[in-house]
Design a protein around this motif. Sequence first.
Motif, PDB file in Angstrom:
ATOM      1  N   GLU A  93       0.872  -1.174   0.000  1.00 22.70           N
ATOM      2  CA  GLU A  93       0.000   0.000   0.000  1.00 22.70           C
ATOM      3  C   GLU A  93       0.911   1.227   0.000  1.00 22.70           C
ATOM      4  OE1 GLU A  93      -3.640   1.296  -0.583  1.00 22.70           O
ATOM      5  OE2 GLU A  93      -3.409  -0.825   0.026  1.00 22.70           O
ATOM      6  N   LEU A  94       0.823   2.056  -1.026  1.00 23.99           N
ATOM      7  CA  LEU A  94       1.778   3.160  -1.164  1.00 23.99           C
ATOM      8  C   LEU A  94       1.483   4.324  -0.225  1.00 23.99           C
ATOM      9  CD1 LEU A  94       2.311   3.348  -5.034  1.00 23.99           C
ATOM     10  CD2 LEU A  94       3.712   2.192  -3.324  1.00 23.99           C
ATOM     11  N   THR A  95       2.550   4.881   0.362  1.00 30.10           N
ATOM     12  CA  THR A  95       2.446   6.062   1.204  1.00 30.10           C
ATOM     13  C   THR A  95       3.268   7.180   0.547  1.00 30.10           C
ATOM     14  OG1 THR A  95       4.452   5.504   2.404  1.00 30.10           O
ATOM     15  CG2 THR A  95       2.392   4.601   3.277  1.00 30.10           C
ATOM     16  N   GLY A  96       3.272   8.336   1.187  1.00 28.34           N
ATOM     17  CA  GLY A  96       4.040   9.467   0.674  1.00 28.34           C
ATOM     18  C   GLY A  96       5.514   9.126   0.531  1.00 28.34           C
ATOM     19  N   LYS A  97       6.022   8.356   1.513  1.00 30.13           N
ATOM     20  CA  LYS A  97       7.440   7.980   1.492  1.00 30.13           C
ATOM     21  C   LYS A  97       7.742   7.093   0.273  1.00 30.13           C
ATOM     22  CE  LYS A  97      11.306   8.431   3.530  1.00 30.13           C
ATOM     23  NZ  LYS A  97      11.837   9.801   3.725  1.00 30.13           N
ATOM     24  N   HIS A  98       6.795   6.176  -0.009  1.00 28.60           N
ATOM     25  CA  HIS A  98       6.970   5.336  -1.194  1.00 28.60           C
ATOM     26  C   HIS A  98       7.104   6.211  -2.436  1.00 28.60           C
ATOM     27  CE1 HIS A  98       5.082   2.149   1.345  1.00 28.60           C
ATOM     28  NE2 HIS A  98       5.855   1.349   0.644  1.00 28.60           N
ATOM     29  N   PHE A  99       6.217   7.200  -2.540  1.00 23.01           N
ATOM     30  CA  PHE A  99       6.242   8.045  -3.744  1.00 23.01           C
ATOM     31  C   PHE A  99       7.528   8.848  -3.855  1.00 23.01           C
ATOM     32  CE2 PHE A  99       1.668   7.153  -4.182  1.00 23.01           C
ATOM     33  CZ  PHE A  99       1.658   6.874  -5.540  1.00 23.01           C
ATOM     34  N   GLU A 100       8.077   9.270  -2.688  1.00 21.63           N
ATOM     35  CA  GLU A 100       9.364   9.984  -2.733  1.00 21.63           C
ATOM     36  C   GLU A 100      10.431   9.093  -3.363  1.00 21.63           C
ATOM     37  OE1 GLU A 100      11.012  11.944   0.780  1.00 21.63           O
ATOM     38  OE2 GLU A 100       8.952  12.050   1.551  1.00 21.63           O
ATOM     39  N   VAL A 101      10.432   7.816  -2.951  1.00 23.11           N
ATOM     40  CA  VAL A 101      11.406   6.873  -3.505  1.00 23.11           C
ATOM     41  C   VAL A 101      11.139   6.667  -4.999  1.00 23.11           C
ATOM     42  CG1 VAL A 101      12.291   4.501  -3.415  1.00 23.11           C
ATOM     43  CG2 VAL A 101      11.722   5.697  -1.291  1.00 23.11           C
ATOM     44  N   LEU A 102       9.877   6.491  -5.358  1.00 25.74           N
ATOM     45  CA  LEU A 102       9.530   6.243  -6.759  1.00 25.74           C
ATOM     46  C   LEU A 102       9.948   7.412  -7.646  1.00 25.74           C
ATOM     47  CD1 LEU A 102       5.954   4.654  -6.361  1.00 25.74           C
ATOM     48  CD2 LEU A 102       8.151   3.473  -6.560  1.00 25.74           C
ATOM     49  N   GLU A 103       9.701   8.626  -7.159  1.00 26.09           N
ATOM     50  CA  GLU A 103      10.096   9.810  -7.938  1.00 26.09           C
ATOM     51  C   GLU A 103      11.605   9.844  -8.125  1.00 26.09           C
ATOM     52  OE1 GLU A 103       8.170  11.779  -9.486  1.00 26.09           O
ATOM     53  OE2 GLU A 103       6.185  11.611  -8.526  1.00 26.09           O
TER      54      GLU A 103
END
Lengths: 103, 168
Positions: free
Chosen positions: A40-50
């Motif tokens: 389940e993606l969180t803000g932290k996940h998206f930082e890594v993805l970006e």
Amino acid sequence: MTSKTIAGLTVQLNDEGYLKDPSQWNREIAEELARETGIELTGKHFEVLEYLREQHAAGVPLTIRKVGKSGIVDIKGLYTLFPGGPLKYSSKIAGIPKPVSCV
Amino acid sequence: MKSETIEKPLKKVCIICAKGSIEDVYATLVLANGAVMEGIEAKLFFTFFGLDAITVKQMNKIRTGTLGNPAMRMPGGLPFPSLLGAMPGVEAGVSAMMKSQMEKLDIPPVGEFLEMITAGGGEVYACKLAMDMFKLEEEDLWEGCSGVLTVGDFYAMCGGENTQIIFT
């Protein structure tokens, strides 16, 4: 190769489920790919993805060490965010090709 | 009639490192790190000269031998004369060159590599018998080491389905 419709957009995936064309990526696609991996993606996940997407766009070969030194997340944190495959799952969800490095 | 076998994925690797040269230690570390990155459990057992890799005083000073290695070549591919390998400083120079090549490929120094492996849940152990032989104490070991084991203790960790023991 398979194609799949996510959030109204048809995307092409390779045999391992990685996006063929990184430019087709968006947040909804990331969320769907993550769900399939059990994340389940969180803000932290998206930082890594970006970060991964930026590095890929810049042509930098990715290693787990590099992500650990990115200042976004340490290696332990990366394992916690993407259990069982810190680099292979994060790159899949980021819509970039699977890293070919052994480290 | 066709018989089909369904291959079950590897679950755990138990890696034994008994030698202390760059190529032996890094084979262990690359295999272990690669395992945890794929979600495969990894247990590392360092014994004999392999203990150098987890001994604080030695771990970042490991070298590759320049004698008795027929695959050793000069940069450019010419054979590496054994007599040259015996000269003072050559082994250190060759080792430094190898390490700089590895750094370019983002392969970290031993201490950092071990930290990466344990961050992924890998476990590092030292062999009790070898520790006694080399007169090493637990405080001589890298801080992330999970303990000192007998062979029996180590085997007890190597059970379970789809587990492999690898000797580097």
